[in-house]
Scaffold this active site. Structure first.
Site, PDB file in Angstrom:
ATOM      1  NE  ARG A  16       7.554  53.744  24.802  1.00 53.04           N
ATOM      2  CZ  ARG A  16       7.187  54.711  25.408  1.00 53.04           C
ATOM      3  NH1 ARG A  16       6.372  55.608  25.225  1.00 53.04           N
ATOM      4  NH2 ARG A  16       7.775  54.745  26.607  1.00 53.04           N
ATOM      5  CG  ASP A  38      16.217  45.600  24.439  1.00 54.52           C
ATOM      6  OD1 ASP A  38      15.303  45.974  24.102  1.00 54.52           O
ATOM      7  OD2 ASP A  38      17.347  45.854  24.107  1.00 54.52           O
ATOM      8  NE  ARG A  92      11.230  45.474  20.070  1.00 55.89           N
ATOM      9  CZ  ARG A  92      11.974  46.337  19.670  1.00 55.89           C
ATOM     10  NH1 ARG A  92      11.352  47.617  19.293  1.00 55.89           N
ATOM     11  NH2 ARG A  92      13.312  46.449  19.689  1.00 55.89           N
ATOM     12  NE  ARG A 115       9.058  52.173  28.554  1.00 55.87           N
ATOM     13  CZ  ARG A 115       9.782  53.192  28.890  1.00 55.87           C
ATOM     14  NH1 ARG A 115       9.734  53.726  30.230  1.00 55.87           N
ATOM     15  NH2 ARG A 115      10.910  53.661  28.214  1.00 55.87           N
ATOM     16  CE1 TYR A 146      21.119  49.100  18.707  1.00 53.72           C
ATOM     17  CE2 TYR A 146      21.245  46.695  18.569  1.00 53.72           C
ATOM     18  CZ  TYR A 146      20.643  47.884  18.148  1.00 53.72           C
ATOM     19  OH  TYR A 146      19.413  48.053  17.576  1.00 53.72           O
TER      20      TYR A 146
HETATM   21  O1  1CP Z   1       7.182  41.734  22.574  1.00 53.16           O
HETATM   22  C1  1CP Z   1       8.424  41.453  22.370  1.00 53.16           C
HETATM   23  O2  1CP Z   1       8.906  41.604  21.139  1.00 53.16           O
HETATM   24  C2  1CP Z   1       9.481  41.308  23.547  1.00 53.16           C
HETATM   25  C3  1CP Z   1      10.273  42.370  23.958  1.00 53.16           C
HETATM   26  C4  1CP Z   1      11.235  42.736  23.020  1.00 53.16           C
HETATM   27  C5  1CP Z   1      12.394  42.058  22.370  1.00 53.16           C
HETATM   28  C6  1CP Z   1      12.264  40.765  21.736  1.00 53.16           C
HETATM   29  C7  1CP Z   1      11.848  44.109  23.319  1.00 53.16           C
HETATM   30  C8  1CP Z   1      11.190  45.146  23.995  1.00 53.16           C
HETATM   31  N1  1CP Z   1      12.980  44.365  22.647  1.00 53.16           N
HETATM   32  C9  1CP Z   1      13.189  43.032  22.019  1.00 53.16           C
HETATM   33  C10 1CP Z   1      14.574  42.820  21.189  1.00 53.16           C
HETATM   34  C11 1CP Z   1      15.532  43.910  20.670  1.00 53.16           C
HETATM   35  N2  1CP Z   1      15.872  45.062  21.277  1.00 53.16           N
HETATM   36  C12 1CP Z   1      15.978  43.842  19.217  1.00 53.16           C
HETATM   37  C13 1CP Z   1      15.984  42.649  18.307  1.00 53.16           C
HETATM   38  C14 1CP Z   1      14.458  42.970  17.401  1.00 53.16           C
HETATM   39  C15 1CP Z   1      14.627  44.187  16.606  1.00 53.16           C
HETATM   40  O3  1CP Z   1      15.359  43.964  15.557  1.00 53.16           O
HETATM   41  O4  1CP Z   1      13.813  44.878  16.604  1.00 53.16           O
HETATM   42  C16 1CP Z   1      16.562  44.904  19.075  1.00 53.16           C
HETATM   43  C17 1CP Z   1      17.614  45.365  17.827  1.00 53.16           C
HETATM   44  C18 1CP Z   1      16.648  45.551  20.455  1.00 53.16           C
HETATM   45  C19 1CP Z   1      17.585  46.908  20.566  1.00 53.16           C
HETATM   46  C20 1CP Z   1      16.401  48.010  20.958  1.00 53.16           C
HETATM   47  N3  1CP Z   1      15.502  47.788  21.926  1.00 53.16           N
HETATM   48  C21 1CP Z   1      15.823  48.886  20.196  1.00 53.16           C
HETATM   49  C22 1CP Z   1      16.438  49.245  18.471  1.00 53.16           C
HETATM   50  C23 1CP Z   1      17.173  50.401  18.505  1.00 53.16           C
HETATM   51  C24 1CP Z   1      17.734  50.725  17.193  1.00 53.16           C
HETATM   52  O5  1CP Z   1      17.473  52.052  16.799  1.00 53.16           O
HETATM   53  O6  1CP Z   1      18.604  50.100  16.638  1.00 53.16           O
HETATM   54  C25 1CP Z   1      14.675  49.749  20.812  1.00 53.16           C
HETATM   55  C26 1CP Z   1      14.157  50.807  20.189  1.00 53.16           C
HETATM   56  C27 1CP Z   1      14.676  49.060  22.044  1.00 53.16           C
HETATM   57  C28 1CP Z   1      13.665  49.485  23.066  1.00 53.16           C
HETATM   58  C29 1CP Z   1      12.559  48.708  23.050  1.00 53.16           C
HETATM   59  N4  1CP Z   1      12.591  47.077  23.538  1.00 53.16           N
HETATM   60  C30 1CP Z   1      11.469  46.682  23.683  1.00 53.16           C
HETATM   61  C31 1CP Z   1      10.688  47.702  23.663  1.00 53.16           C
HETATM   62  C32 1CP Z   1       9.047  47.656  23.817  1.00 53.16           C
HETATM   63  C33 1CP Z   1      11.231  48.926  23.395  1.00 53.16           C
HETATM   64  C34 1CP Z   1      10.820  50.059  23.339  1.00 53.16           C
HETATM   65  C35 1CP Z   1      10.969  51.299  24.209  1.00 53.16           C
HETATM   66  C36 1CP Z   1      10.137  51.533  25.336  1.00 53.16           C
HETATM   67  O7  1CP Z   1       8.932  50.867  25.496  1.00 53.16           O
HETATM   68  O8  1CP Z   1      10.358  52.242  26.190  1.00 53.16           O
END
Ligand code: 1CP
Length: 387
Positions: A37, A82, A33, A46, A188
């Protein structure tokens, strides 16, 4: 240096070399990540675009992928996307919605989407989370899913973003592509959002074992096509996120996660070879999966990521001498001051050693983290890891 045609020559291949187990001048570093944000420049983009629009627009995905690299001397970029684009490509709807707030911002502050400071923590940026309006309720819902072989045709935007980003990187860092692992994606699709217990998804494993395997096979097939497509598009390393390993335990992991993780690694490597492309290093990250490290070491993933709950010395004993380890500072260590970050990194690097190691956090950055503290983390890795 071997080079696929059409992409700039590598100026910095430290991460690629480390992932292959080769000697490096200093430990490569990136963080999960790293685009997100916690960066004001990310929040600015964003604020103007919906999350999935950003994923689906290669110029925007490329722009935010490169943002952390413009600030910090990182050795890898991970493509902005994602893991949930796979359920979308299988025909499921996924929305990104504001979730739990760590404090209670006013609606006006939220609409401005900017008024908080790191030091006083008056307001944290809102956490956003994925929601499936119609999750899978039972085995009969599997008929709703599109054929996995067709799923990748809907993900051309990820491939285009990778190709553009690989060019824009100009060889200064390794480009990482990724996917979720089948159990994590299944969780999910059934829960419909994040869950503390994953009890609905785990309920399937006990009640509907045969349908669970059918679903895992569908996700696995789509994921193999997807990851091979990413390599063709320019990804140089692939990371498979088993983010919900913590919910399984040794036996469920052996039955419902390991065979599919194996299939993904074996098949992706085989298909990449058949395409005449160079072998691609693969990383598996089993978050909360300390119990599975020995089993995972039997697969062909070159790199195993560990979270902060595993001691690096124990992890090395479990995976053996030839695997590369990645990790594992507690992300919350970045809330400490720069001196404490420096000390924590020193200990981490000492425990992992300088070779067969990629420095990272044990999980991703949080939205309220101070970018300067990530800078301190990266700087400390470089300071303590030079030969
Ligand atoms: O910089 C980076 O890492 C690249 C972007 C990236 C990656 C690799 C994002 C952007 N998401 C992911 C992978 C991802 N998405 C995972 C695996 C990594 C981890 O374990 O965290 C998972 C579980 C998700 C699912 C997801 N997407 C969640 C978790 C939800 C939960 O409660 O289980 C969330 C919060 C997101 C949203 C998301 N994805 C990425 C960002 C920057 C965000 C935040 C949302 C936003 O900016 O509005």
């Amino acid at each position: 240096m071997a080079q696929e045609s059409g992409f700039p020559a590598m100026v910095n291949d430290r991460l690629l070399r480390a992932a292959r187990g080769e000697e490096v001048d200093q430990v490569p570093v990136w963080v999960m990540r790293q685009a997100g944000r916690y960066l004001p420049e990310f929040r600015e983009v964003r604020a103007k675009h919906d999350f999935f629009t950003m994923c689906q627009t290669p110029s925007l995905s490329c722009q935010v992928t490169l943002q952390p690299l413009n600030r910090f001397p990182l050795d890898a970029a991970i493509i902005f996307s994602d893991i949930l684009v796979i359920p979308q490509a299988l025909g499921m709807e996924v929305e990104m919605r504001p979730g739990e707030m760590s404090s209670s911002p006013t609606p006006r502050a939220l609409s401005l989407n900017l008024s908080y400071t790191y030091h006083t923590r008056i307001l944290k940026p809102p956490n956003m989370g994925p929601v499936f309006p119609s999750p899978l309720r039972g085995p009969e819902d599997l008929s709703r899913l599109a054929p996995p072989g067709d799923a990748c045709t809907k993900l051309q935007y990820v491939f285009d973003a990778l190709t553009l980003t690989r060019k824009e990187l100009k060889g200064k860092a390794t480009l990482i592509g990724f996917s979720g692992a089948p159990w994590t994606i299944m969780a999910y699709m059934i829960e419909g959002k994040g869950s503390k217990t994953m009890s609905n998804a785990k309920g399937w494993l006990y009640k509907h074992a045969e349908a669970s395997h059918r679903l895992l096979k569908i996700i696995t097939e789509a994921t193999i096509h997807y990851l091979v497509g990413q390599v063709k598009a320019g990804a140089q390393v692939l990371q498979v996120f088993e983010s919900h390993a913590e919910h399984l335990g040794p036996q469920l992991f052996r039955d419902f996660a390991l065979p599919y993780l194996k299939q993904i690694c074996d098949q992706v490597k085989e298909q990449v070879k058949q395409l005449g492309l160079p072998d691609i290093p693969m990383i598996v990250f089993p978050k909360g999966g300390h119990y599975a490290l020995k089993d995972l070491a039997s697969l062909k993933y070159e790199v195993i990521g560990i979270d902060w709950t595993v001691d690096p010395i124990l992890a090395r004993e479990l995976v053996g001498p030839t695997k590369v380890l990645q990790g594992n500072l507690d992300p919350c260590a970045l809330y400490g001051d720069k001196k404490s970050i420096d000390a924590a990194v020193k200990e981490m690097v000492q425990k992992f050693g300088r070779h067969r190691y990629i420095a990272n956090l044990g999980h991703g950055m949080y939205p309220d983290m101070d970018p300067d503290h990530l800078a301190a983390f990266v700087q400390a890795v470089q300071k303590y890891s030079k030969d």
